[in-house]
Motif scaffolding. Structure first.
Motif, PDB file in Angstrom:
ATOM      1  N   VAL A  47       0.861  -1.185   0.000  1.00 25.65           N
ATOM      2  CA  VAL A  47       0.000   0.000   0.000  1.00 25.65           C
ATOM      3  C   VAL A  47       0.895   1.232   0.000  1.00 25.65           C
ATOM      4  N   ARG A  48       0.607   2.167  -0.886  1.00 28.54           N
ATOM      5  CA  ARG A  48       1.328   3.430  -0.901  1.00 28.54           C
ATOM      6  C   ARG A  48       0.491   4.474  -0.174  1.00 28.54           C
ATOM      7  N   ASP A  49       0.977   4.893   0.995  1.00 28.23           N
ATOM      8  CA  ASP A  49       0.312   5.946   1.763  1.00 28.23           C
ATOM      9  C   ASP A  49       0.853   7.299   1.336  1.00 28.23           C
ATOM     10  N   THR A  50      -0.024   8.259   1.138  1.00 32.36           N
ATOM     11  CA  THR A  50       0.387   9.627   0.861  1.00 32.36           C
ATOM     12  C   THR A  50       0.013  10.497   2.050  1.00 32.36           C
ATOM     13  N   PHE A  51       1.025  11.074   2.689  1.00 29.32           N
ATOM     14  CA  PHE A  51       0.815  11.908   3.857  1.00 29.32           C
ATOM     15  C   PHE A  51       0.918  13.380   3.476  1.00 29.32           C
ATOM     16  N   LEU A  52       0.088  14.179   4.102  1.00 34.63           N
ATOM     17  CA  LEU A  52       0.133  15.621   3.957  1.00 34.63           C
ATOM     18  C   LEU A  52       0.610  16.152   5.290  1.00 34.63           C
ATOM     19  N   GLY A  53       1.913  16.358   5.403  1.00 35.26           N
ATOM     20  CA  GLY A  53       2.498  16.625   6.708  1.00 35.26           C
ATOM     21  C   GLY A  53       2.449  15.347   7.521  1.00 35.26           C
ATOM     22  N   THR A  54       1.727  15.375   8.639  1.00 34.96           N
ATOM     23  CA  THR A  54       1.577  14.178   9.460  1.00 34.96           C
ATOM     24  C   THR A  54       0.193  13.562   9.327  1.00 34.96           C
ATOM     25  N   LYS A  55      -0.617  14.045   8.404  1.00 34.32           N
ATOM     26  CA  LYS A  55      -1.966  13.522   8.216  1.00 34.32           C
ATOM     27  C   LYS A  55      -2.016  12.654   6.974  1.00 34.32           C
ATOM     28  N   LEU A  56      -2.710  11.528   7.076  1.00 33.54           N
ATOM     29  CA  LEU A  56      -2.862  10.633   5.938  1.00 33.54           C
ATOM     30  C   LEU A  56      -3.848  11.235   4.950  1.00 33.54           C
ATOM     31  N   LEU A 239      15.410  17.348   7.291  1.00 35.40           N
ATOM     32  CA  LEU A 239      14.832  16.023   7.138  1.00 35.40           C
ATOM     33  C   LEU A 239      14.467  15.441   8.501  1.00 35.40           C
ATOM     34  N   ASP A 240      13.393  14.673   8.514  1.00 37.03           N
ATOM     35  CA  ASP A 240      12.897  14.047   9.732  1.00 37.03           C
ATOM     36  C   ASP A 240      12.983  12.529   9.591  1.00 37.03           C
ATOM     37  N   LEU A 241      13.257  11.843  10.690  1.00 35.60           N
ATOM     38  CA  LEU A 241      13.379  10.391  10.682  1.00 35.60           C
ATOM     39  C   LEU A 241      12.000   9.741  10.750  1.00 35.60           C
ATOM     40  N   ILE A 242      11.773   8.761   9.895  1.00 35.08           N
ATOM     41  CA  ILE A 242      10.530   8.005   9.900  1.00 35.08           C
ATOM     42  C   ILE A 242      10.811   6.630  10.497  1.00 35.08           C
ATOM     43  N   TYR A 243      10.027   6.252  11.496  1.00 36.81           N
ATOM     44  CA  TYR A 243      10.174   4.968  12.167  1.00 36.81           C
ATOM     45  C   TYR A 243       8.916   4.127  11.994  1.00 36.81           C
ATOM     46  N   THR A 244       9.084   2.808  12.054  1.00 36.44           N
ATOM     47  CA  THR A 244       7.949   1.905  12.171  1.00 36.44           C
ATOM     48  C   THR A 244       8.160   1.010  13.383  1.00 36.44           C
ATOM     49  N   ASN A 245       7.083   0.738  14.120  1.00 37.09           N
ATOM     50  CA  ASN A 245       7.189  -0.089  15.318  1.00 37.09           C
ATOM     51  C   ASN A 245       7.281  -1.558  14.931  1.00 37.09           C
ATOM     52  N   ASP A 246       8.248  -2.260  15.515  1.00 34.62           N
ATOM     53  CA  ASP A 246       8.511  -3.648  15.140  1.00 34.62           C
ATOM     54  C   ASP A 246       7.317  -4.562  15.396  1.00 34.62           C
ATOM     55  N   LYS A 247       6.541  -4.293  16.435  1.00 29.08           N
ATOM     56  CA  LYS A 247       5.432  -5.171  16.801  1.00 29.08           C
ATOM     57  C   LYS A 247       4.095  -4.685  16.279  1.00 29.08           C
ATOM     58  N   THR A 248       3.842  -3.399  16.393  1.00 32.37           N
ATOM     59  CA  THR A 248       2.513  -2.874  16.065  1.00 32.37           C
ATOM     60  C   THR A 248       2.385  -2.368  14.636  1.00 32.37           C
ATOM     61  N   GLY A 249       3.517  -2.070  13.972  1.00 33.54           N
ATOM     62  CA  GLY A 249       3.455  -1.521  12.625  1.00 33.54           C
ATOM     63  C   GLY A 249       3.099  -0.055  12.571  1.00 33.54           C
ATOM     64  N   GLN A 250       2.960   0.609  13.713  1.00 34.45           N
ATOM     65  CA  GLN A 250       2.667   2.042  13.727  1.00 34.45           C
ATOM     66  C   GLN A 250       3.811   2.819  13.080  1.00 34.45           C
ATOM     67  N   ILE A 251       3.509   3.981  12.533  1.00 34.97           N
ATOM     68  CA  ILE A 251       4.514   4.810  11.868  1.00 34.97           C
ATOM     69  C   ILE A 251       4.617   6.145  12.589  1.00 34.97           C
ATOM     70  N   ALA A 268       5.872  12.781  16.246  1.00 37.93           N
ATOM     71  CA  ALA A 268       4.438  12.772  15.963  1.00 37.93           C
ATOM     72  C   ALA A 268       4.103  11.527  15.164  1.00 37.93           C
ATOM     73  N   PHE A 269       2.963  10.930  15.451  1.00 39.96           N
ATOM     74  CA  PHE A 269       2.533   9.760  14.699  1.00 39.96           C
ATOM     75  C   PHE A 269       2.098  10.169  13.290  1.00 39.96           C
ATOM     76  N   LEU A 270       2.482   9.361  12.317  1.00 33.69           N
ATOM     77  CA  LEU A 270       1.887   9.448  10.997  1.00 33.69           C
ATOM     78  C   LEU A 270       0.669   8.526  10.941  1.00 33.69           C
ATOM     79  N   ASP A 271       0.813   7.354  11.535  1.00 33.21           N
ATOM     80  CA  ASP A 271      -0.300   6.422  11.641  1.00 33.21           C
ATOM     81  C   ASP A 271      -0.182   5.713  12.985  1.00 33.21           C
ATOM     82  N   SER A 272      -1.081   6.030  13.909  1.00 34.45           N
ATOM     83  CA  SER A 272      -1.033   5.448  15.248  1.00 34.45           C
ATOM     84  C   SER A 272      -1.817   4.148  15.347  1.00 34.45           C
TER      85      SER A 272
END
Length: 531
Positions: A47-56, A239-251, A268-272
């Protein structure tokens, strides 16, 4: 007579916090847009997510990975059509394959081709333009020696190997390359590395074909979080670092500033939403800005005057009395993220429209709300004109109350696009449940957890596209004359705020991507896979 006693409402407006685009936010969408590619490890769905700032802002389903051994290594626009292409690395053979995308929403696979690589024993770690020639290149790391080589590509499709270069004879032990981005803004992508044990993140600056220096990002070292790349999320020049949670998949995005862009500011969460089993890949920052995502965001007038200029936009969106303001906003946000122009029409405006005016639009969408109220504020002539327009080729998409209204169950001025078939509530309504995360199944076995609120089961008409847990129809499709009709008892377009207090096994982005599929299918008038 039970259908006369049931009010046939889809009470989506109760306790809804609208998650839409403010006017100031929409004006800056081009500058704030960046993509994240999400992969379900078990199935290979992308899935390609397109974010507008921190909002999906939108999401699009892409083709699955080529094989079980394929890993999504990156994304970049190899063929310069304005749409990012995906690069898959085979973990067994070391081969690379590029999938080219096109189409109106950039989600249609056009073709694929292989790239020359170092072969087995090397892993593709980053896709970026390392020599500034406008063509994406690939960084490979030797699994045993840790040597880092760049393969430079070019040619008509950007897939011809031109040359190779060694950046480092050996990267530091314990540090893995997770992406490439131009941190110091000197025109050359730098390497982003994360320590496997401490989770600290550092940049290795690249200049003149070699690593020249390194520096740590302050505030990094998040236990249980894997860095996947960098993007300027808030467009402050850093530039800002983007992380994903190893267990939950949150971004999550960790934002940086300071003189060198290494000072931690905030996160800030991109996808909580919890999405276990999903990982993420981030294109290089330059590719993210230009990739186009699902399409440019557009706005539409919501005038309440009775005069309506039939602009011939692809979609006519009903926003009249009886619709839920929350679902209207959700549908508008979805259409905008897909880049599809629409015209909003009120009850009085629809009452004044002729069949010819209706037929200047390809698709008529009625969102959730109260089907009884919708019909009460429309004239018999209006619903007859809509019915005639659908019969003569305009398509119809009804969501929840819109599905009730499109059938025969609504008491007042129903459209009856189902030739007398009426719909009852989904069974959980009679258990005293009025909103929940419900698991629907589509042909092939794929499942989606989607938002449901007093919606119908659309059984007994057309072809079943998705089923509720009890096996009854959640989404159905069919024809009325020359028009295509798609009716959904659930809300895959539901925003994050509707999910509060519920548990979803499917991420918001995946549900929005499925909602986009429904819209595009209804717009095109083509059948989805059905039972």
């Amino acid at each position: 007579m039970r259908f006369l006693l049931n009010l046939r409402l889809c009470a989506c407006s109760i306790f809804v916090i609208i998650l839409g685009l403010s006017s100031s936010f929409a004006q800056n969408t081009a500058a704030n847009k960046h993509d994240v590619y999400r992969v379900e490890v078990a199935t290979g769905q992308i899935v390609r997510d397109t974010f507008l700032g921190t909002k999906l802002g939108g999401a699009a389903n892409l083709v699955r990975r080529p094989s079980a051994h394929s890993v999504l290594a990156g994304a970049a626009d190899f063929d310069h059509n304005g749409i990012a292409d995906t690069v898959f690395s085979n973990s067994t053979t070391g081969t690379l394959e590029v999938f080219f995308y096109g189409g109106r929403w950039g989600a249609t696979r056009v073709s694929s081709t292989s790239l020359v690589t170092p072969g087995a024993g090397w892993t593709a770690r980053a896709v970026a333009d390392f020599n500034g020639d406008g063509q994406p290149d690939v960084l490979f790391v030797n699994d045993r020696t840790r040597q880092a080589d760049v393969y430079f590509y070019g040619g008509p499709q950007g897939t011809t190997l031109l040359s190779t270069q060694t950046l480092s004879s050996a990267l530091p032990a314990g540090w893995n390359v997770v992406g490439a981005a131009d941190v110091n803004r000197d025109g050359t992508p730098d390497l982003i590395l994360q320590n496997a044990a401490t989770r600290q993140v550092r940049v290795s600056y690249v200049a003149n074909g070699a690593i020249t220096a390194t520096a740590l990002f302050g505030g990094s070292g998040l236990a249980g979080w894997s860095a996947v790349g960098m993007a300027d999320v808030n467009r402050d020049g850093h530039l800002d670092l983007i992380y994903t949670n190893d267990k939950t998949g949150q971004i999550m995005a960790s934002q940086y500033g300071g003189t060198n862009g290494l000072t931690f500011v905030k996160s800030a969460f991109l996808d909580s939403t919890s999405s276990p089993g999903w990982t993420a890949v981030l294109p290089t920052e330059s590719s993210t800005v230009s990739s186009g995502g699902p399409g440019p965001l557009v706005t539409a007038s919501t005038s309440t005057t009775t005069a309506l200029a039939t602009s011939g936009t692809p979609i006519l969106l009903f926003v009249g009395t009886g619709t839920s303001s929350g679902d209207v906003s959700a549908v508008k946000s979805l259409l905008s993220s897909l880049g599809i122009a629409y015209t909003a029409v009120t009850s009085s405006q629809l009452n004044a429209m002729t069949v010819s005016q209706l037929l200047t639009h390809r698709l008529f969408i009625v969102p959730g709300g109260n089907a009884i109220t919708i019909g009460q504020y429309l004239t018999k002539t209006a619903t007859a004109n809509v019915r005639t327009a659908v019969y003569n080729g305009m398509h119809y998409l009804g969501l929840c109350a819109g599905a009730f209204f499109g059938g025969y169950a609504s008491m007042y001025n129903r459209l009856n696009l189902t030739s007398g078939v009426w719909f009852d509530y989904y069974a959980d309504y009679y258990k005293g449940i009025h909103k929940e995360a419900v698991n629907i199944t589509v042909p092939g076995g794929a499942k989606y957890d989607v938002y449901w609120e007093n919606g119908p089961t659309v059984k007994g008409w057309g072809y079943v596209v998705a089923k509720y847990p009890n096996g009854t129809a959640a989404i159905s499709e069919g024809k009325y004359g020359s028009g295509f009709v798609l009716l959904s008892g659930v809300h895959p377009e539901a925003p994050a705020s509707w999910r509060y207090g519920m548990s979803f096994s499917t991420s918001l982005s995946v549900d929005l991507a499925y909602a986009g599929t429904l819209v595009k299918t209804a717009l095109a008038g083509t059948y989805l896979s059905h039972y």
